[in-house]
Each structure stands twice: as structure tokens, then as C-alpha cells.
Design an enzyme around this catalytic site. Structure first.
Site, PDB file in Angstrom:
ATOM      1  N   ASP A  49       0.849  -1.198   0.000  1.00  0.00           N
ATOM      2  CA  ASP A  49       0.000   0.000   0.000  1.00  0.00           C
ATOM      3  C   ASP A  49       0.885   1.248   0.000  1.00  0.00           C
ATOM      4  O   ASP A  49       1.063   1.918   1.016  1.00  0.00           O
ATOM      5  CB  ASP A  49      -0.905  -0.023   1.236  1.00  0.00           C
ATOM      6  CG  ASP A  49      -1.975   1.060   1.193  1.00  0.00           C
ATOM      7  OD1 ASP A  49      -2.182   1.652   0.114  1.00  0.00           O
ATOM      8  OD2 ASP A  49      -2.589   1.313   2.254  1.00  0.00           O
ATOM      9  N   GLY A  81      -8.958   9.123   7.003  1.00  0.00           N
ATOM     10  CA  GLY A  81      -8.521  10.462   6.599  1.00  0.00           C
ATOM     11  C   GLY A  81      -7.052  10.702   6.876  1.00  0.00           C
ATOM     12  O   GLY A  81      -6.435  11.572   6.268  1.00  0.00           O
TER      13      GLY A  81
END
Length: 409
Positions: A246, A345
Site C-alpha cells: 500500500d 482520513g
């Protein structure tokens, strides 16, 4: 025949000149930052604003406001065009001695004025200045330095100023905050691959990167630097079902073709050497603008940071934690009492650890089950597994060697 040959040579010369001119305006392709003398003037026009000036002399070609709205042509208002003698163009100007250049934009069906962000001119070197004092961008040897300014009491944590984490980047899609990131060289931001769910089909022109930002819904033109995304590199082996690999890179460039310049609020972080990892139990910092609770609808307005403790791979892969979900390209960290953690976030943002007064990027905020919940620590992409990958795609191997990392005697 001679006339035909001459005409062909003229045409070829003009075509070559056009391509040279295009290349000159894309210096960021080679991670180049032009010196002040090469970019402050172009075709006799003032391309930047002198320090202390309100930009009334600016005659460049920026036509986007600080809020990323496109400027309208000045001829949309004949009144202004006549009063100020402006031409039929849409470039930012300051004809009325306002605090800074501005232009007209269309917002909510109204035509309003908005200020533009025009780059400040760099101070030209003088004989009294040493060369090192005129440098305005970080190198592989000046990374990881900061002015630490925490204000007061990510989930938990403390409200922070950007000077405490000056490498933190905020990535926007249109006007919506998307993810965090970390400035690793003046031209490249490291972030998480899952921030771009469309993968190779991502329209990079819809994204922008902001550095030096204290709050995601406020703009401070004296601190912030804003950039377009010139290139997006998502790890070719990223798998969205388990977040393995990732990691992603963004190449950034501003409206004048420049990368990030060094200020108190914008710095690059250091990268550790390949495969380097701190022992479990070490304390590190995380930072971001993410939600303060897992069930919260809103992101944190301000940048926040928290301290977390590295958890051993054996513990994190235990069945009481995440088991086989955690791969060798990941590691875990959490508050010792489960009160502070990354949350939605914060993705793409940094986990940094201090070594000999410098901050080194060990992790990219990736995933977790909930936020600050017991036995569910934050999971981070292990950056030091990707030094070679970063070097390959940025063309900057000197930044990925970790030369500033403390060496054992």
C-alpha cells in the site's frame, strides 16, 4: 530548389525551437528547480512577486486562484476593463493596489473576486552570501529538521502546527480532502496506494497537493505551497483486498514549473536505509487531518499528531491481534493504553521516528480495524522495504540510501 530547401530548414528550426521551449517549461520532469534568475523573468514579464510587495507589478500568466478556481477573462466586466486598462486575458493582476493579485471567478452562479497565489521571487545571490545560504530546497543531507511547536491537547493526540511536522502533505481531489502524504524530496510525495481506488485510471488532473497547511479548510498564503500532480505511481503489486504494498508516489509541480522550496513550514523528511527497522517498544510520531473518532462524519479541521509505540511483528501477527492479515510489508503501532491512533482520513500520512535530532519516515498510515480500539493497532506500510522501488521511480537514489541515518560504531 534552393528556395525549397531553405524554407524546409527554417521550418525545422522553428519546430526544434518550439520543442526546446516546451522542455524548458517542464524542468520538474528531471526534478530540477530553476535558480531565481532563470524563472523570475520570462519574455520581459514579472513572473513572481518581490518579498514585501503586493504584486502590483506582476504580469505573469497564472490564471488560477488560491482556491483552485479558474479565472474569467477580464473582458467579462467592461467596467473593470475600462477603469484599469486590462486586456482581454484571464491572468491574475493587482490593478487596484489590493493586498495581492486577484481575478474574477464564477462561484455559486455569482461573479466574485478571489486572490491568487503568486510565487515569491527568490533573493538573488550576492557576494556577501555563501552559496549554501542561497539554497531554498532540501537535499538528502538537510532532511528531517523541524521547529517543534505543539499547541495543546488522529484520535487523541495533540493539536499541532505544521512546523512540527513540515513534511506532511494534504492531498485534495477537487476541493475535497482525500488523504495525507509525506514530502520525501522537493518533487515527490509518498502516500498510500489505497488513496487512489481507480488505480491506473485515476485522472491526476483532478488532484492537488498542499504543503505547509495547518488546517484543511483554511489557506495561509505565507506558509502554504500548492502543487499540481504531474505523475502518479501506484505500486504495481498493490492488492486492495489486503492492503499489501500500500504505497504510491506523487510527482508535484506548481504553476511556474517548480517543486517545493524549503521554509519553516515545508521540509523533506529523511528516509532510513533499506530494510532498517527500529526495535519494538520504540516511540514514534504520527500526524494527519483524519477523523477524531471512528464513527465521526467529519475530518479534523486542524493538523494533529500523536505518539505511538512500535509493536513487534510476532505480537501483531498473533491471533489476538490481526493474525495473517499483517504481511511482512507492514508493521503495527499503537498507544500503550489504546487512546491514540490513526483514523480514516489520516491514510497516506507519516509515521516518523527521531534519530539524532532528525526525523525519519518508517511508515505510511495504511489500515486498521476501528480507531484506538484494544488489540486493533494501526497498521503501516513498511517504507524501508521500498527504498529501491522509490529510487527506481523518482530517479533519485541518493535520497533513498539513508545516508543521514546514525551509523553504529
Amino acid at each position: 530548389m534552393k528556395l525549397l530547401v531553405t524554407l524546409m530548414m527554417w521550418c525545422l528550426h522553428d519546430v526544434a525551437a518550439v520543442w526546446r521551449k516546451k522542455a524548458e517549461h517542464k524542468t520538474w520532469i528531471n526534478n530540477v528547480i530553476l535558480p531565481a534568475r532563470d524563472r523570475q523573468q520570462h519574455d520581459g514579464l514579472a513572473q513572481c512577486v518581490e518579498d514585501g510587495s503586493n504584486g502590483s507589478e506582476y504580469s505573469g500568466t497564472i490564471s488560477v486562484t488560491a482556491s483552485h478556481h479558474r479565472c474569467l477573462s477580464w473582458n467579462i466586466s467592461k467596467h473593470l476593463q475600462i477603469i484599469y486598462g486590462l486586456g482581454s486575458h484571464k491572468y491574475c493582476r493587482n490593478p487596484d493596489n489590493s493586498p495581492m493579485p486577484w481575478c474574477l471567478v464564477r462561484r455559486n452562479k455569482l461573479i466574485v473576486r478571489e486572490f491568487c497565489k503568486i510565487p515569491r521571487c527568490e533573493v538573488k545571490p550576492t557576494n556577501s552570501l555563501r552559496h549554501s545560504e542561497t539554497l531554498k530546497q532540501d537535499t538528502e543531507t538537510t532532511c528531517g529538521k523541524r521547529i517543534q511547536k505543539r499547541i495543546y491537547r488522529i484520535v487523541g493526540g495533540v493539536k499541532s502546527t505544521i512546523e512540527s511536522q513540515p513534511w506532511v502533505a494534504s492531498i485534495f481531489k477537487g476541493e475535497a480532502f482525500q488523504c495525507g502524504g509525506t514530502l520525501i524530496t522537493p518533487c515527490w510525495v509518498l502516500t498510500a496506494a489505497h488513496c487512489f481506488p481507480e488505480g491506473a485510471k485515476t485522472s491526476i488532473h483532478r488532484f492537488s497537493v498542499h504543503l505547509g497547511k495547518n488546517a484543511i479548510n483554511e489557506t495561509n498564503l505565507r506558509k502554504e505551497q500548492m502543487f499540481k500532480v504531474a505523475k502518479l505511481v501506484i505500486h504495481e503489486d498493490y492488492t486492495g483486498n489486503n492492503y499489501n504494498n500500500d504505497i504510491a508516489l506523487l510527482q508535484i509541480v506548481d504553476n511556474s514549473g517548480q517543486c517545493a522550496h524549503r521554509t519553516h513550514s515545508v521540509r523533506t523528511v529523511c528516509l532510513p536505509p533499506p530494510q532498517q527497522m527500529l526495535p519494538s517498544g520504540s516511540f514514534c510520531d504520527i500526524a494527519g487531518y483524519g477523523r477524531e473518532k471512528s464513527n465521526s462524519v467529519y475530518f479534523s479541521r486542524f493538523l494533529k499528531e500523536a505518539q505511538v509505540k512500535l509493536i513487534s511483528q510476532k505480537v501483531c501477527q498473533h491471533n489476538d491481534y490481526y493474525g495473517a492479515e499483517v504481511t511482512n510489508n507492514m508493521f503495527c503501532a499503537a498507544s500503550p493504553i489504546w487512546t491514540e491512533d490513526a483514523c480514516q482520513g489520516d491514510s497516506g500520512g507519516p509515521l516518523v521516528c527521531e534519530m539524532n535530532g532528525r526525523m525519519f519516515l518508517f511508515g505510511v498510515i495504511s489500515w486498521g480495524h476501528g480507531c484506538a480500539t484494544e488489540f486493533n493497532p494501526g497498521v503501516y506500510t513498511k517504507v524501508t522495504n521500498y527504498n529501491q522501488w522509490i529510487a527506481q521511480h523518482t530517479g533519485l537514489p541518493s535520497f533513498t540510501k539513508g545516508i543521514m541515518y546514525p551509523q553504529k560504531d
